[in-house]
Design an enzyme around this catalytic site. Structure first.
Site, PDB file in Angstrom:
ATOM      1  N   ALA A  17       0.848  -1.185   0.000  1.00 53.29           N
ATOM      2  CA  ALA A  17       0.000   0.000   0.000  1.00 53.29           C
ATOM      3  C   ALA A  17       0.891   1.246   0.000  1.00 53.29           C
ATOM      4  O   ALA A  17       2.100   1.168   0.233  1.00 53.29           O
ATOM      5  CB  ALA A  17      -0.913  -0.004   1.220  1.00 53.29           C
ATOM      6  N   GLY A  77      -0.158  -5.129   0.562  1.00 49.59           N
ATOM      7  CA  GLY A  77      -1.304  -5.042  -0.336  1.00 49.59           C
ATOM      8  C   GLY A  77      -1.052  -5.670  -1.687  1.00 49.59           C
ATOM      9  O   GLY A  77      -1.978  -6.161  -2.339  1.00 49.59           O
ATOM     10  N   GLU A 101      -1.725  -9.222  -1.191  1.00 52.99           N
ATOM     11  CA  GLU A 101      -3.174  -9.373  -0.999  1.00 52.99           C
ATOM     12  C   GLU A 101      -3.918  -9.274  -2.332  1.00 52.99           C
ATOM     13  O   GLU A 101      -4.924  -9.962  -2.541  1.00 52.99           O
ATOM     14  CB  GLU A 101      -3.674  -8.326  -0.003  1.00 52.99           C
ATOM     15  N   GLU A 142       3.382  -6.149   7.384  1.00 55.28           N
ATOM     16  CA  GLU A 142       2.689  -5.056   8.081  1.00 55.28           C
ATOM     17  C   GLU A 142       3.022  -4.965   9.571  1.00 55.28           C
ATOM     18  O   GLU A 142       3.058  -3.861  10.135  1.00 55.28           O
ATOM     19  CB  GLU A 142       1.174  -5.193   7.893  1.00 55.28           C
TER      20      GLU A 142
END
Length: 273
Positions: free
Chosen positions: A80, A126, A129, A149
């Protein structure tokens, strides 16, 4: 003077102008390429919203029978956008941010056609993901995958804590999530995180797509639906779903063509009917 019978208009698919990704279809394969190479394709909110838009395009594109997601430059997607995460002021803003990513990836997972993530370089946070939201994952030998994370004082928020255990098991998933470590393509293959490893992830993904495209499009959609709908159900309930969808498949023209082609010892010519 109005015509008594209006001529039926041909459907024209409108493709939006994308700033952070590209989209194209060739021989049944829809290719989505993230295009923030300077940021290692970090998933900004603008990019996430464009992904949501391109998923709508794929769902309406009759030429798209398999979709491949990849990244431009040195990485698939390095995670992200940390600048945006740093700007989150309270738990409510952070929750909305997580729901945005989860919603986009849920739409990718819900596509009726098979989806493949072609992973090279980093697929972290992300980015991983996003790959987990796809049906299949192909990695190049230089790929590095992980959910780091916790090292930032966060947890995966775009589906990683839920999709990863369902894919590779609770113990292996917690190993990656709690350590935040990166794994190589070969280790990812060994734990079932990726399906194939090759020199060039995109070329390997295209080869996989070619094998998929030889099969009946209705059968592909129904097979995917059967697997997805059966997850988490009791076996007896899941088998009922499978039987229903098998019955639907058996009533299609594609099934008749497939059996006929097999008996006649020739390649089938499926029409998706």
């Amino acid at each position: 003077m109005a015509h008594e019978h209006e001529q039926e208009r041909e459907f024209v698919l409108e493709i939006p102008e994308f700033a952070h990704l590209s989209y194209g279809v060739e021989e049944g394969v829809a290719l989505v390429t993230l295009k923030r190479p300077g940021a290692l394709n970090a998933l900004s909110q603008d990019l996430l919203r464009e992904l949501a838009e391109v998923v709508e395009v794929i769902a309406q594109d009759s030429e798209a029978r398999v979709a491949i997601f990849t990244g431009e430059g040195k990485a698939f997607a390095a995670g992200a956008d940390l600048k945006e995460i740093a700007a989150l002021k309270d738990p409510f803003m952070a929750r909305e941010y997580a729901l945005l990513g989860q919603g986009v990836f849920a739409e990718i997972a819900a596509l009726p056609i098979p989806t493949i993530a072609a992973i090279h370089g980093y697929a972290l946070g992300g980015g991983l993901e996003l790959a987990l939201a796809c049906d299949l994952r192909v990695a190049s030998k230089d790929a590095r995958l992980g959910l780091p994370e916790v090292g930032l004082g966060l947890i995966p928020g775009f589906g990683g804590t839920q999709r990863l255990p369902r894919l590779i098991g609770r113990g292996r998933a917690l190993d990656l999530i709690l350590t935040g470590r990166h794994v190589s393509a070969e280790e990812a293959l060994g734990m079932g995180l990726v399906n194939r490893v090759g020199e060039d992830a995109l070329e390997e993904a295209k080869k996989l797509a070619e094998k998929i495209l030889k099969n009946g499009p209705v059968a592909l959609a129904l097979a995917k639906e059967s697997v997805v709908r059966g997850e988490g159900l009791d076996l007896s309930e899941a088998l009922e779903i499978e039987a229903d969808l098998f019955g639907y498949a058996a009533a299609t023209e594609d099934m008749k063509e497939g059996v006929r082609a097999f008996l006649e010892k020739r390649p089938p010519h499926f029409k998706g009917e």
